[in-house]
Design a protein around this motif. Sequence first.
Motif, PDB file in Angstrom:
ATOM      1  N   TRP A 269      35.496  30.728   3.639  1.00 15.57           N
ATOM      2  CA  TRP A 269      36.333  31.907   3.822  1.00 15.57           C
ATOM      3  C   TRP A 269      37.612  31.823   2.995  1.00 15.57           C
ATOM      4  CZ3 TRP A 269      40.902  33.395   6.576  1.00 15.57           C
ATOM      5  CH2 TRP A 269      40.999  34.765   6.821  1.00 15.57           C
TER       6      TRP A 269
ATOM      7  N   ARG B 232      48.851  38.198  -0.717  1.00 14.72           N
ATOM      8  CA  ARG B 232      47.976  38.456   0.416  1.00 14.72           C
ATOM      9  C   ARG B 232      46.859  37.426   0.605  1.00 14.72           C
ATOM     10  NH1 ARG B 232      43.609  41.386   1.254  1.00 14.72           N
ATOM     11  NH2 ARG B 232      43.616  42.154  -0.864  1.00 14.72           N
TER      12      ARG B 232
ATOM     13  N   ILE C  98      45.801  31.023  13.560  1.00 18.54           N
ATOM     14  CA  ILE C  98      45.973  32.469  13.599  1.00 18.54           C
ATOM     15  C   ILE C  98      47.381  32.880  14.083  1.00 18.54           C
ATOM     16  CG2 ILE C  98      45.204  34.541  14.874  1.00 18.54           C
ATOM     17  CD1 ILE C  98      43.140  33.967  12.869  1.00 18.54           C
TER      18      ILE C  98
ATOM     19  N   PHE D 129      52.433  37.022   8.502  1.00 20.73           N
ATOM     20  CA  PHE D 129      52.035  38.340   7.991  1.00 20.73           C
ATOM     21  C   PHE D 129      53.111  39.377   8.314  1.00 20.73           C
ATOM     22  CE2 PHE D 129      47.569  37.547   6.884  1.00 20.73           C
ATOM     23  CZ  PHE D 129      47.367  38.541   5.944  1.00 20.73           C
TER      24      PHE D 129
ATOM     25  N   ASP E  57      31.566  37.775   6.166  1.00 21.21           N
ATOM     26  CA  ASP E  57      32.020  37.560   7.542  1.00 21.21           C
ATOM     27  C   ASP E  57      31.714  38.756   8.440  1.00 21.21           C
ATOM     28  OD1 ASP E  57      33.807  39.335   6.476  1.00 21.21           O
ATOM     29  OD2 ASP E  57      35.602  38.164   6.963  1.00 21.21           O
TER      30      ASP E  57
ATOM     31  N   LEU F 187      30.302  38.063  12.108  1.00 22.91           N
ATOM     32  CA  LEU F 187      31.305  37.569  13.063  1.00 22.91           C
ATOM     33  C   LEU F 187      32.327  38.650  13.403  1.00 22.91           C
ATOM     34  CD1 LEU F 187      31.884  33.937  11.763  1.00 22.91           C
ATOM     35  CD2 LEU F 187      31.115  34.568  14.061  1.00 22.91           C
TER      36      LEU F 187
ATOM     37  N   PHE G 154      47.426  45.473   3.529  1.00 23.66           N
ATOM     38  CA  PHE G 154      47.997  44.123   3.659  1.00 23.66           C
ATOM     39  C   PHE G 154      47.742  43.566   5.061  1.00 23.66           C
ATOM     40  CE2 PHE G 154      51.483  41.102   4.373  1.00 23.66           C
ATOM     41  CZ  PHE G 154      51.371  40.310   3.239  1.00 23.66           C
ATOM     42  N   MET G 155      48.080  44.351   6.087  1.00 22.17           N
ATOM     43  CA  MET G 155      47.925  43.855   7.453  1.00 22.17           C
ATOM     44  C   MET G 155      46.457  43.805   7.874  1.00 22.17           C
ATOM     45  SD  MET G 155      50.799  42.809   8.514  1.00 22.17           S
ATOM     46  CE  MET G 155      50.459  42.499  10.250  1.00 22.17           C
TER      47      MET G 155
ATOM     48  N   SER H 192      44.143  42.447   6.326  1.00 20.05           N
ATOM     49  CA  SER H 192      43.670  41.076   6.106  1.00 20.05           C
ATOM     50  C   SER H 192      43.849  40.241   7.360  1.00 20.05           C
ATOM     51  CB  SER H 192      44.464  40.402   4.970  1.00 20.05           C
ATOM     52  OG  SER H 192      44.341  41.125   3.787  1.00 20.05           O
ATOM     53  N   PHE H 193      44.982  40.444   8.045  1.00 21.68           N
ATOM     54  CA  PHE H 193      45.183  39.706   9.293  1.00 21.68           C
ATOM     55  C   PHE H 193      44.248  40.208  10.389  1.00 21.68           C
ATOM     56  CE2 PHE H 193      46.950  39.203  13.488  1.00 21.68           C
ATOM     57  CZ  PHE H 193      47.007  37.820  13.543  1.00 21.68           C
TER      58      PHE H 193
ATOM     59  N   ALA I   7      40.900  38.738   9.859  1.00 23.58           N
ATOM     60  CA  ALA I   7      40.847  37.296  10.134  1.00 23.58           C
ATOM     61  C   ALA I   7      40.823  37.018  11.631  1.00 23.58           C
ATOM     62  CB  ALA I   7      42.053  36.601   9.494  1.00 23.58           C
ATOM     63  N   THR I   8      41.697  37.670  12.371  1.00 25.22           N
ATOM     64  CA  THR I   8      41.775  37.352  13.791  1.00 25.22           C
ATOM     65  C   THR I   8      40.527  37.840  14.525  1.00 25.22           C
ATOM     66  OG1 THR I   8      43.243  37.323  15.715  1.00 25.22           O
ATOM     67  CG2 THR I   8      43.087  39.404  14.546  1.00 25.22           C
TER      68      THR I   8
ATOM     69  N   TRP J  85      37.576  35.304  13.328  1.00 21.73           N
ATOM     70  CA  TRP J  85      37.640  33.874  13.678  1.00 21.73           C
ATOM     71  C   TRP J  85      38.033  33.630  15.112  1.00 21.73           C
ATOM     72  CZ3 TRP J  85      34.783  31.094  10.988  1.00 21.73           C
ATOM     73  CH2 TRP J  85      34.547  31.433   9.652  1.00 21.73           C
ATOM     74  N   ALA J  86      39.123  34.267  15.569  1.00 18.82           N
ATOM     75  CA  ALA J  86      39.551  33.998  16.943  1.00 18.82           C
ATOM     76  C   ALA J  86      38.577  34.639  17.925  1.00 18.82           C
ATOM     77  CB  ALA J  86      40.974  34.511  17.165  1.00 18.82           C
ATOM     78  N   TRP J  87      38.116  35.856  17.611  1.00 14.73           N
ATOM     79  CA  TRP J  87      37.319  36.581  18.599  1.00 14.73           C
ATOM     80  C   TRP J  87      35.829  36.419  18.388  1.00 14.73           C
ATOM     81  CZ3 TRP J  87      39.974  37.691  22.742  1.00 14.73           C
ATOM     82  CH2 TRP J  87      41.353  37.803  22.614  1.00 14.73           C
TER      83      TRP J  87
ATOM     84  N   TRP K 134      34.182  34.135  16.421  1.00 12.21           N
ATOM     85  CA  TRP K 134      33.743  32.745  16.329  1.00 12.21           C
ATOM     86  C   TRP K 134      34.123  31.942  17.563  1.00 12.21           C
ATOM     87  CZ3 TRP K 134      35.844  27.757  15.196  1.00 12.21           C
ATOM     88  CH2 TRP K 134      34.912  26.837  14.702  1.00 12.21           C
ATOM     89  N   ALA K 135      35.398  31.990  17.964  1.00 13.24           N
ATOM     90  CA  ALA K 135      35.843  31.132  19.065  1.00 13.24           C
ATOM     91  C   ALA K 135      35.540  31.759  20.426  1.00 13.24           C
ATOM     92  CB  ALA K 135      37.336  30.847  18.924  1.00 13.24           C
TER      93      ALA K 135
END
Lengths: 133, 133, 133, 133, 133, 133
Positions: free
Chosen positions: D49, E96, E108, E115, F4, F7, F34-35, F37-38, F41-42, F45-47, F49-50
């Motif tokens: 990633w 970014r 995160i 961010f 991704d 996921l 821009f945001m 991307s966050f 990601a969250t 990965w956080a939701w 995957w984890a």
Amino acid sequence: MADDDALFRKGMPIRREVLGPDYVDASMARADEFMMSFQRATTTWAWGWAWGDPTLDRKTRSLMNLAMLTALNRAPEIKLHVKGALNNGVTVEEIRPPYCTRQPYCGIPAGLDAFRAAHEVLVSEGALGKPKT
Amino acid sequence: MADDDALFRKGMPIRREVLGPDYVDASMARADEFMMSFQRATTTWAWGWAWGDPTLDRKTRSLMNLAMLTALNRAPEIKLHVKGALNNGVTVEEIRPPYCTRQPYCGIPAGLDAFRAAHEVLVSEGALGKPKT
Amino acid sequence: MADDDALFRKGMPIRREVLGPDYVDASMARADEFMMSFQRATTTWAWGWAWGDPTLDRKTRSLMNLAMLTALNRAPEIKLHVKGALNNGVTVEEIRPPYCTRQPYCGIPAGLDAFRAAHEVLVSEGALGKPKT
Amino acid sequence: MADDDALFRKGMPIRREVLGPDYVDASMARADEFMMSFQRATTTWAWGWAWGDPTLDRKTRSLMNLAMLTALNRAPEIKLHVKGALNNGVTVEEIRPPYCTRQPYCGIPAGLDAFRAAHEVLVSEGALGKPKT
Amino acid sequence: MADDDALFRKGMPIRREVLGPDYVDASMARADEFMMSFQRATTTWAWGWAWGDPTLDRKTRSLMNLAMLTALNRAPEIKLHVKGALNNGVTVEEIRPPYCTRQPYCGIPAGLDAFRAAHEVLVSEGALGKPKT
Amino acid sequence: MADDDALFRKGMPIRREVLGPDYVDASMARADEFMMSFQRATTTWAWGWAWGDPTLDRKTRSLMNLAMLTALNRAPEIKLHVKGALNNGVTVEEIRPPYCTRQPYCGIPAGLDAFRAAHEVLVSEGALGKPKT
């Protein structure tokens, strides 16, 4: 002449007095060019600039440093500064209670690591009796 | 009687002396049941247990705490303890240079946050002149 | 009677049940006066005060502690609490996935250190097969 | 097929190129089921990633990673990424000065730990001469 | 002449170029004696000593600094260095993706704070469009 | 289709259930490129995957996350996850005592910040009475 020469020359004797001349001279002698960058940084900045300020006495500085390093989670530096604290006249009785103090602020796991690092140096310097076995 | 009553009762007068009775009494009065858990913990452990140890004088403790809190990155506690340091007789002249000291150990960004937090309290407590505008 | 006696006496049996009586008794017996300050702090505060609260079951507490210690970057405490988790009935299957969970929150390098610390204890406790060589 | 298979397959060749195929293959072969969770996480997320994003060249990424890991206080990852930096074409001359740079931002104790971790790898990889004894 | 004068004089023009002369001059003019200690420290050490080293170009330094500051959890410094990165020629497209990169390493929650800090500056500097409302 | 995607699609409904669909949908709608991307990601990965791992129930995960975030010093994430904990069926009675628990491990200043962040959310969500004034 490098731009940081004045502070390096100011810091070196302070560093030798606090950490012991044998330790410092051996660190300098052993350092290759790569590690010399670190030697120069710490002598100039931590010792020439920060410790070179005369406002607080060295004993108070030692106690502040040990508090700060417990929070920073950096055992190798804790060991150096426990030795420095002894050289600056801090007694074991004065080292131990603030260690306890730090635990409510930094947490028990930080206390465990800091206690162990300090204990190792206090034993090897002869400031405590031999560890029980 | 709760198991931590003795330490709570020991800690409260020390906390009131260092942070000021008005601040502490207002924090206690404002706390609902949820926040009272924190009030009880800090009074018992930080003040009864750690500050209750008599080995080091309060001025030295204040300087150690400010060093530790800079490393811990906790501005609200820094503000409390700058006020406590003034109450414990630490002068602005003694607060400022160790702030500088912390920068080689904790880094410049930690220094920036700590300087700003301290400055805000020193101005509001009248220990510095008004900020330039 | 010291101010923290009630919590110390409350914490010791909990600590012995979670970490194992042999480990705790050996830590106490080996401690000189300096390290006894740490033994007293952890027994009183972490075990008597925090673990002594009955609201959450011990298994949930173990999982919370392992999560917290991964973030705190304190491998020696992680090892103690992996052993405690096994004693509290946490299975390897329950330890492993939350380890994964912590990585998005604490970062991969924190995951590496935590995985290695846990693995070492799980192997030495016989909860995993022998490591491949 | 697991939900993260695509990223795992994308990450593995990048990881092998940066850290060296021998190291990565040995880590995978040695991993039991417990450690394989970490192997999968790091390959998928850090390598598939993050490193899989083509915007920045690998040399710049290596320098960024070393800066970040100094702040994170994670020596085992620093060692991996010093080796990776050499594989990505970073020279010792480019590694050393930014190490110095990090000290004003992360502090001298972070610098000490990072310098030592890097030095150990640079010597074992033959990028520096043998350490003086 | 103070011992750190040479580094201070070397650092000031670099700092003004990277962070913008208006910002730096206003910070210096506004600083009372207390805050001037910080101004002097950051100019000398971060700018004269670290940024004064010519080995790496400023764009690479900016990217390294943003990576490091995400790990250090210091939003005020992140904001300064996002502005500095724009001045050093880093594009939004280059800012970014490494932000994303940092999340597997720093976690995160560190990503969220970084961010947000970056976004605030990028909008106020006109490098992004106005935020949607 | 991005690597991704699987996921991301797995994580989004979990994230909406835990944090509330209104909050998540508003975050997504408001995000510029821009945001986003966050956000991506969250969610991935956080939701995906984890949190997507089914081994532990969501209530236990919420308690683990709050413990971890106290150590990580990230108030904005603490606020999100206090709200998520309420949605996952954690009661105020179950949130408060482990908060106390965290203080011996993370330290009192971490406790202060975490208590304040949690209190703010618990009041705004109506889980506590109005604060006294």
